[in-house]
Design a protein around this motif. Sequence first.
Motif, PDB file in Angstrom:
ATOM      1  N   VAL A   1       5.114   2.945  51.975  1.00 57.47           N
ATOM      2  CA  VAL A   1       6.177   3.837  51.480  1.00 57.47           C
ATOM      3  C   VAL A   1       6.900   4.573  52.608  1.00 57.47           C
ATOM      4  O   VAL A   1       7.913   5.239  52.364  1.00 57.47           O
TER       5      VAL A   1
ATOM      6  N   THR B   1      -0.946   8.036  49.919  1.00 51.93           N
ATOM      7  CA  THR B   1      -2.384   8.230  49.709  1.00 51.93           C
ATOM      8  C   THR B   1      -3.233   7.608  50.810  1.00 51.93           C
ATOM      9  O   THR B   1      -4.430   7.845  50.880  1.00 51.93           O
TER      10      THR B   1
ATOM     11  N   GLY C   1       1.125   4.021  49.677  1.00 48.56           N
ATOM     12  CA  GLY C   1       1.075   4.862  48.497  1.00 48.56           C
ATOM     13  C   GLY C   1       1.794   4.254  47.321  1.00 48.56           C
ATOM     14  O   GLY C   1       1.925   3.033  47.218  1.00 48.56           O
ATOM     15  N   VAL C   2       2.276   5.138  46.478  1.00 45.22           N
ATOM     16  CA  VAL C   2       2.913   4.722  45.232  1.00 45.22           C
ATOM     17  C   VAL C   2       4.324   5.300  45.180  1.00 45.22           C
ATOM     18  O   VAL C   2       4.523   6.482  45.443  1.00 45.22           O
TER      19      VAL C   2
ATOM     20  N   GLU D   1      -1.331  -4.021  49.915  1.00 50.60           N
ATOM     21  CA  GLU D   1      -1.185  -5.007  48.841  1.00 50.60           C
ATOM     22  C   GLU D   1      -2.507  -5.193  48.081  1.00 50.60           C
ATOM     23  O   GLU D   1      -2.540  -5.241  46.853  1.00 50.60           O
TER      24      GLU D   1
ATOM     25  N   ALA E   1       7.732   9.474  46.640  1.00 50.55           N
ATOM     26  CA  ALA E   1       6.551   8.640  46.807  1.00 50.55           C
ATOM     27  C   ALA E   1       5.361   9.535  47.077  1.00 50.55           C
ATOM     28  O   ALA E   1       5.498  10.632  47.632  1.00 50.55           O
ATOM     29  N   GLU E   2       4.207   9.057  46.668  1.00 50.42           N
ATOM     30  CA  GLU E   2       2.981   9.759  46.997  1.00 50.42           C
ATOM     31  C   GLU E   2       2.234   8.931  48.038  1.00 50.42           C
ATOM     32  O   GLU E   2       1.876   7.776  47.773  1.00 50.42           O
TER      33      GLU E   2
ATOM     34  N   GLY F   1      -3.125  -2.463  45.626  1.00 52.55           N
ATOM     35  CA  GLY F   1      -2.076  -2.168  44.647  1.00 52.55           C
ATOM     36  C   GLY F   1      -1.102  -1.098  45.103  1.00 52.55           C
ATOM     37  O   GLY F   1      -0.476  -0.421  44.289  1.00 52.55           O
ATOM     38  N   LEU F   2      -0.960  -0.941  46.430  1.00 55.79           N
ATOM     39  CA  LEU F   2      -0.062   0.078  46.984  1.00 55.79           C
ATOM     40  C   LEU F   2       1.108  -0.589  47.699  1.00 55.79           C
ATOM     41  O   LEU F   2       1.112  -1.800  47.903  1.00 55.79           O
ATOM     42  N   GLU F   3       2.065   0.218  48.085  1.00 55.60           N
ATOM     43  CA  GLU F   3       3.190  -0.247  48.896  1.00 55.60           C
ATOM     44  C   GLU F   3       3.180   0.533  50.209  1.00 55.60           C
ATOM     45  O   GLU F   3       2.648   1.648  50.256  1.00 55.60           O
TER      46      GLU F   3
ATOM     47  N   ASN G   1       7.561   6.517  43.209  1.00 51.42           N
ATOM     48  CA  ASN G   1       7.875   7.079  41.900  1.00 51.42           C
ATOM     49  C   ASN G   1       9.348   7.499  41.914  1.00 51.42           C
ATOM     50  O   ASN G   1       9.664   8.632  42.273  1.00 51.42           O
TER      51      ASN G   1
END
Lengths: 91, 138
Positions: free
Chosen positions: B74, B37, B27-28, B67, B34-35, B70-72, B30
């Motif tokens: 989390v 997804t 996810g992402v 990767e 984190a979100e 574009g995510l990590e 923040n």
Amino acid sequence: MPVTIKLPTVLRPHTGGEKQVEAAGGTVGEVIGDLVDRFPALEDQLFESEKSLRRFVNVYLNDDDIRYVGGLEAGVSDGDRVTILPAVAGG
Amino acid sequence: MTPEVRDQIVEHCLAGRPEEACGLLGGVVNGDTAEATVCYPGRNLAASRTLYELDPKDHLLADRHAEQHGLEIVGVFHSHTHTEAYPSPTDVARAPDPFWHYVLVSLKDDETVLRSFRIRDGQITEEQLETPTLIGEL
């Protein structure tokens, strides 16, 4: 030979936030050694002793766990990718 | 986390019974939240009712997928089949990353319970676990 090393979030505080670093060397051990020379705080995170990785650190050379392809002595080529990941476990 | 991720976590944990099940969350990040997804169900190499050990190969594949999108990574989720959705001493001792979110899934009752925690320097802090539902679905 430049090799790309991908680092997990847990190690990035020791590389100034860098998630990917170029390093040089002819073996996985030399490449990681080059990384540690530039970011000395990583040594304690990665190594149990001078020649031995910590048990809960997994290192991949491209798609292969280095434990099965020669460990730190595994040879690397230009453009190879080393990925460091923490072992994920619990109870 | 998205409702899809929540559903996939529950499905993977129920399918893994009677053993513990585990996987990663993409996810992402923040700030401190984190979100999630994407759910990456993994294999539990420990094949145990009281322990889990994520197959490192599944970790590598999840890391690559994240990767490329574009995510990590989390966080990580795993089930407790007979206890509360709260980190065990082993979970705290082996917590691999202070930046991750640790989702615990309890299967001990009929209703599956999910809770999320941060584990830093041996300290457990529960955090709010939100699953936004589209208004149109209500």
